[in-house]
Every structure is written in C-alpha cells, then in structure tokens.
Design a protein around this motif. Structure first.
Motif, mmCIF file in Angstrom:
data_model
loop_
_atom_site.group_PDB
_atom_site.id
_atom_site.type_symbol
_atom_site.label_atom_id
_atom_site.label_comp_id
_atom_site.label_asym_id
_atom_site.label_seq_id
_atom_site.Cartn_x
_atom_site.Cartn_y
_atom_site.Cartn_z
ATOM 1 N N ALA A 39 -10.922 52.323 -0.106
ATOM 2 C CA ALA A 39 -9.647 52.715 -0.705
ATOM 3 C C ALA A 39 -9.208 54.081 -0.192
ATOM 4 O O ALA A 39 -8.020 54.326 -0.022
ATOM 5 N N SER A 40 -10.155 54.966 0.048
ATOM 6 C CA SER A 40 -9.873 56.276 0.633
ATOM 7 C C SER A 40 -11.027 56.624 1.560
ATOM 8 O O SER A 40 -12.123 56.074 1.418
ATOM 9 N N PRO A 41 -10.813 57.515 2.523
ATOM 10 C CA PRO A 41 -11.894 57.853 3.458
ATOM 11 C C PRO A 41 -13.158 58.323 2.723
ATOM 12 O O PRO A 41 -13.086 59.114 1.794
ATOM 13 N N MET A 42 -14.302 57.780 3.141
ATOM 14 C CA MET A 42 -15.595 58.094 2.521
ATOM 15 C C MET A 42 -16.364 59.053 3.425
ATOM 16 O O MET A 42 -16.425 58.858 4.629
ATOM 17 N N TYR A 47 -20.280 58.640 -0.134
ATOM 18 C CA TYR A 47 -20.696 57.543 0.743
ATOM 19 C C TYR A 47 -22.185 57.265 0.581
ATOM 20 O O TYR A 47 -22.601 56.103 0.537
ATOM 21 N N LEU A 75 -13.051 55.054 6.970
ATOM 22 C CA LEU A 75 -12.044 54.297 6.239
ATOM 23 C C LEU A 75 -12.432 52.829 6.232
ATOM 24 O O LEU A 75 -12.110 52.102 5.307
ATOM 25 N N GLU A 76 -13.159 52.417 7.271
ATOM 26 C CA GLU A 76 -13.683 51.056 7.325
ATOM 27 C C GLU A 76 -15.013 51.066 8.056
ATOM 28 O O GLU A 76 -15.298 51.944 8.856
ATOM 29 N N GLU A 106 -14.533 51.913 -4.882
ATOM 30 C CA GLU A 106 -14.376 52.549 -3.568
ATOM 31 C C GLU A 106 -13.851 51.587 -2.514
ATOM 32 O O GLU A 106 -13.337 52.001 -1.485
ATOM 33 N N LYS A 108 -11.531 48.750 -0.964
ATOM 34 C CA LYS A 108 -10.197 48.152 -1.035
ATOM 35 C C LYS A 108 -10.265 46.665 -0.692
ATOM 36 O O LYS A 108 -9.606 45.840 -1.324
#
Length: 127
Positions: A39-42, A47, A75-76, A106, A108
C-alpha cells in the motif's frame, strides 16, 4: 545444452531411488510464485516486522519462501513458496497464502502463479 531430467525416455530408465534423488516422476515437488504490491513503500523495521509475521505464518503451514527482497524502499516484491519438507505445495496452500497476504494492511494486492516443478520448471518473468 543441458539435458532435460524430466524427459520420459530418461525417467523410465531410472530406478525409484534415482527418481527420488532427482525429484522426478512420482517424486516431483511443486511450488508457486507470489507477487506483492504494498500500500505504501516498505523499508526498515516495518518491512522486517512484515517478513517476520509472514515467515511465522508460512512456518505454521509447513511452507517456506525465498526471494521477497529488492531495492529499498519496496513498493512491490515477489518470491517463491514451497513445502518446507519433501512434498508439494497445493491449491489449498496457494489460497491460504494469498488470503493471509490480502488481509494484511500493508499489502495492497497479492497474486499467486500456478503450481510448477520446484526443481526444473521455474521460468523467470521477462523484464
């Protein structure tokens, strides 16, 4: 060129012990790939906490994972999930992992691939 260890004519010549050692025919082991979008950068501790919870979930289901990294912040990411002991992951394992991941705040989106041969069937995605 590398020989295909799963070729039918070759597998027929192998003894059960050899087939087990090479994980072919009735001893084939299946795994699956998982792709995540956060959903947002980890990065950093969040993380690490996510990976710890994911690892505990997988351990409780007799699974293990590899990959799930990259350049921070993520992000992915993606990786491969397989049985921790000898044997194959199944459709129930795919469903359990994807359901758990999608329930996390966390994450998406989470997608899983089809089952493929864990030792000889992995084909990385084209970049």
């Amino acid at each position: 060129m590398k020989k295909n260890p799963c070729a039918n004519c070759r597998v027929r010549r192998l003894s059960p012990r050899q087939r087990k050692k090479q994980r072919v025919a009735e001893f084939q082991e299946l795994s699956f790939e998982v792709d995540l979008v956060f959903a947002s950068p980890m990065d950093g501790e969040p993380y690490d906490d996510f990976l710890g919870a994911f690892s505990s979930f997988l351990d409780g289901h007799g699974l293990l994972a590899g990959g799930f990294g990259g350049r921070m912040p993520l992000l992915e990411t993606g990786g491969i999930v397989a049985r921790a002991d000898r044997g194959s992951a199944g459709e129930a394992d795919i469903e359990a992992v994807v359901t758990w991941l999608r329930a996390r705040p966390e994450v998406k989106d989470a997608k899983a691939s089809h089952l493929f041969d864990a030792w000889y069937g992995y084909e990385p995605k084209a970049a």
